[in-house]
Design an enzyme around this catalytic site. Structure first.
Site, PDB file in Angstrom:
ATOM      1  N   ASN A   2       0.801  -1.219   0.000  1.00  0.00           N
ATOM      2  CA  ASN A   2       0.000   0.000   0.000  1.00  0.00           C
ATOM      3  C   ASN A   2       0.838   1.275   0.000  1.00  0.00           C
ATOM      4  O   ASN A   2       0.356   2.341   0.358  1.00  0.00           O
ATOM      5  CB  ASN A   2      -1.008  -0.004   1.162  1.00  0.00           C
ATOM      6  CG  ASN A   2      -0.340  -0.217   2.501  1.00  0.00           C
ATOM      7  OD1 ASN A   2       0.887  -0.167   2.605  1.00  0.00           O
ATOM      8  ND2 ASN A   2      -1.127  -0.436   3.528  1.00  0.00           N
TER       9      ASN A   2
ATOM     10  N   ARG B  34       3.110   7.688  11.141  1.00  0.00           N
ATOM     11  CA  ARG B  34       2.549   7.242  12.414  1.00  0.00           C
ATOM     12  C   ARG B  34       2.325   8.476  13.282  1.00  0.00           C
ATOM     13  O   ARG B  34       3.190   9.368  13.344  1.00  0.00           O
ATOM     14  CB  ARG B  34       3.501   6.271  13.137  1.00  0.00           C
ATOM     15  CG  ARG B  34       3.540   4.871  12.551  1.00  0.00           C
ATOM     16  CD  ARG B  34       2.180   4.141  12.627  1.00  0.00           C
ATOM     17  NE  ARG B  34       2.213   2.809  12.029  1.00  0.00           N
ATOM     18  CZ  ARG B  34       1.795   2.519  10.790  1.00  0.00           C
ATOM     19  NH1 ARG B  34       1.322   3.481   9.998  1.00  0.00           N
ATOM     20  NH2 ARG B  34       1.844   1.279  10.354  1.00  0.00           N
TER      21      ARG B  34
ATOM     22  N   GLN C 148      -5.211   4.601  18.271  1.00  0.00           N
ATOM     23  CA  GLN C 148      -6.228   4.305  17.266  1.00  0.00           C
ATOM     24  C   GLN C 148      -7.164   3.212  17.738  1.00  0.00           C
ATOM     25  O   GLN C 148      -6.649   2.182  18.185  1.00  0.00           O
ATOM     26  CB  GLN C 148      -5.560   3.908  15.947  1.00  0.00           C
ATOM     27  CG  GLN C 148      -4.753   5.064  15.367  1.00  0.00           C
ATOM     28  CD  GLN C 148      -4.135   4.765  14.007  1.00  0.00           C
ATOM     29  OE1 GLN C 148      -3.459   5.575  13.458  1.00  0.00           O
ATOM     30  NE2 GLN C 148      -4.357   3.586  13.475  1.00  0.00           N
TER      31      GLN C 148
ATOM     32  N   HIS D  58      -7.517   6.419  10.053  1.00  0.00           N
ATOM     33  CA  HIS D  58      -6.403   5.707   9.409  1.00  0.00           C
ATOM     34  C   HIS D  58      -6.930   4.794   8.296  1.00  0.00           C
ATOM     35  O   HIS D  58      -7.334   3.662   8.545  1.00  0.00           O
ATOM     36  CB  HIS D  58      -5.649   4.886  10.462  1.00  0.00           C
ATOM     37  CG  HIS D  58      -4.309   4.404   9.972  1.00  0.00           C
ATOM     38  ND1 HIS D  58      -3.441   3.695  10.761  1.00  0.00           N
ATOM     39  CD2 HIS D  58      -3.679   4.545   8.775  1.00  0.00           C
ATOM     40  CE1 HIS D  58      -2.337   3.411  10.079  1.00  0.00           C
ATOM     41  NE2 HIS D  58      -2.467   3.918   8.868  1.00  0.00           N
TER      42      HIS D  58
END
Lengths: 358, 358
Positions: free
Chosen positions: B117, B256, B285, B309
């Protein structure tokens, strides 16, 4: 000499930010210079109806300055009252708010600052493509309202890589869009235009021309509209053409609102025939409060990336088109020839093919 | 063999959209295959606290599959209870939710689907840069609420052209960001990394390395964070570093959340020291409802482009990382060697320098 400028209000923002040159308050930075030359400069945002400053002052103005962002619509009938009018200057790019045929008939020249904001608009197009394909707006709204549900966003989020992107119009803006898309590894870049790109230009962006518009849209995942508005392009993207789009295509239009049929776009988005529509141009500007494009969504509640008409009026663009307007005025006042790239209508004739005059 | 996967819930979206592979419901598409091989697959989103499915099943699982989007935090103390654990697979890129030093000590391998990704994230970075610089979010919100005031948007809208953009980290994602920025005619592209790019790679994107971080940020109009989170990068962008930024810089962080100091970022945005902050990663998260990054704004009420995210979990990315996880499992189950690019921790030792082990 009387010069009339129809600009948008900047209010407090214009007082605080002197780089907001294209506002009523900051007068494109022209006031002191024109006054020192003994000219009269009238600046106003009032542009609608017979009592507007626009219609009041147009009757004896020699030069009219307008912008696409807050267009003073210069119709044939208004032009007939404008006995002194010799020159229209568009601070920006796109002069469709002026009846160009009437300007030809009346011997009124129409000039634009042609290169001033093409990069600004091309950047807005690439941004808009990415935010539709990647489903940005619902994701940001989810965060603002305190939620977190990745799957509700991801289900409608894709990569631009591997998609087919096509531009209707591969001129100064459309070509810059293609250039910026090259490194995204799209499956293919396509264009539709009345004339083919020079072979070297097409090769540089590896773009393929499709001559039939229905055939063109049927191949595109993303369609971006980058052509001028004129009699031949008004309503070009209509209900019939939308049927030929790939189901779930995304459309970005930063050219002119009226190139896309308002109700046909809203219906296609609502049905899911298209997945998203984004842009900064509207059939009427300012857009009415209840304009359907403000709130239209696809069946997943997403796919709207609309903004007010500002892509070509960034602070960087304002600096360029303010300087360009001054340069056009300097040429006019001193009798020097204009930069040919800026001339839309010369003395009694079109100087460009861009507005449909082939 | 018992395989435990901690994934995010897809709920109704996952039922309606089978391409949402990385969800509890769709189980990375692994269920039928693993069952047919006689293995047990446990899938859950429950990951926090001693009563979570994560902590309940980790004690006898041989393989743990997690994602960065809904991270199961594998600490040293949890690892000590995981007597059978041999392999951790990250469905995506970024394994900082696993205590990598502890994994080395316990002989647990850690693998990622390294290329799966990176393009998705790089596209999100370019989109985020454009939407901050061009002031998209307030413009769209203005339209949604029925207003139209171009100057309020334009006063804080710029072109990317002519700006200096720098990436902290020029690895697989950061380099792809640089590649995509080349046609935007930035003033300069900069990078900060522990190692220089190969000369040909640097030349291809015309990027210049700046060795000192404070010196680096002081030159950037736009800073994008594209490095892994580890002991050396946690809190790297903090109050002290932010003082060295150009006033009004824009920051994009899709790496991050914990690389940027939460409160220092919020304070710098509020004061106008930075003009915008955008990204999809958070120090925790899912982010709590009252996380300051959800609603922080610059003095003009703009500059927030945060999303949950999801940049690396588009439907296109999910197809790639689901296939990559299967390939890693196939290699493991059949004793074949793994693709070396995917190995973060091999048998008892680091196989990458990316997590700060130089």
């Amino acid at each position: 000499m009387k010069i009339l400028a129809i600009l948008y209000h900047g209010h407090k923002a214009a007082e605080e930010e002197p780089r907001l040159l294209g506002t009523v308050e900051n007068k494109l930075g022209l006031e002191d210079w024109l006054k020192s030359q003994g000219h009269e400069l009238i600046v106003s945002a009032s542009k609608e109806g017979p009592d507007s400053d626009f219609q009041k002052h147009i009757v004896d103005a020699e030069i009219l300055i307008t912008t696409p962002f807050h267009p003073g619509y210069l119709t044939r009938s208004i032009m007939e009252k404008a006995k002194n009018l010799k020159l229209c200057v568009t601070a920006g790019v796109g002069s469709d708010h002026i009846d160009l045929n009437a300007a030809v008939d009346h011997g009124i020249q129409v000039l634009e600052v042609s290169g001033s904001n093409v990069v600004s608009v091309a950047e807005h197009v690439v941004m808009s493509i990415l935010l539709l394909v990647r489903n940005f707006v619902p994701a940001h709204e989810m965060i603002e309202r305190g939620d977190w549900q990745v799957s509700d966003i991801a289900r409608d989020a894709y990569d631009l890589e591997g998609k087919v992107v096509g531009t209707i119009g591969a001129g100064r803006i459309g070509y810059r869009v293609l250039q910026r898309l090259v490194p995204f590894n799209t499956k293919e870049l396509l264009y539709y235009d009345y004339a083919p790109l020079p072979a070297s230009a097409a090769e540089a962006v590896k773009a393929r021309r499709v001559e039939d518009l229905k055939d063109f849209v049927s191949q595109c995942d993303v369609i971006t509209v980058n052509c001028p508005l004129h009699e031949g392009t008004r309503g070009l993207v209509n209900a019939e053409l939308l049927k030929h789009c790939k189901k779930g295509a995304w459309i970005v239009n930063t050219a002119r609102g009226a190139i896309c049929d308002k109700d046909a776009i809203a219906a296609a988005l609502k049905s899911g025939q298209i997945s998203g529509y984004s842009g900064d141009v509207w059939n009427v500007q300012p857009a009415p409060k209840d304009h359907v494009w403000r709130t239209m969504k696809n069946p997943l509640g997403a796919g709207n990336g609309m903004v007010p008409h500002y892509s070509g009026t960034t602070l960087d663009a304002q600096a360029r088109y303010a300087a360009g307007v001054r340069s056009i005025l300097e040429n006019y006042l001193s009798g020097k020839p204009q930069d040919s790239a800026n001339i839309i209508v010369g003395l009694g004739k079109y100087e460009t093919k861009a507005y449909g005059q082939r």
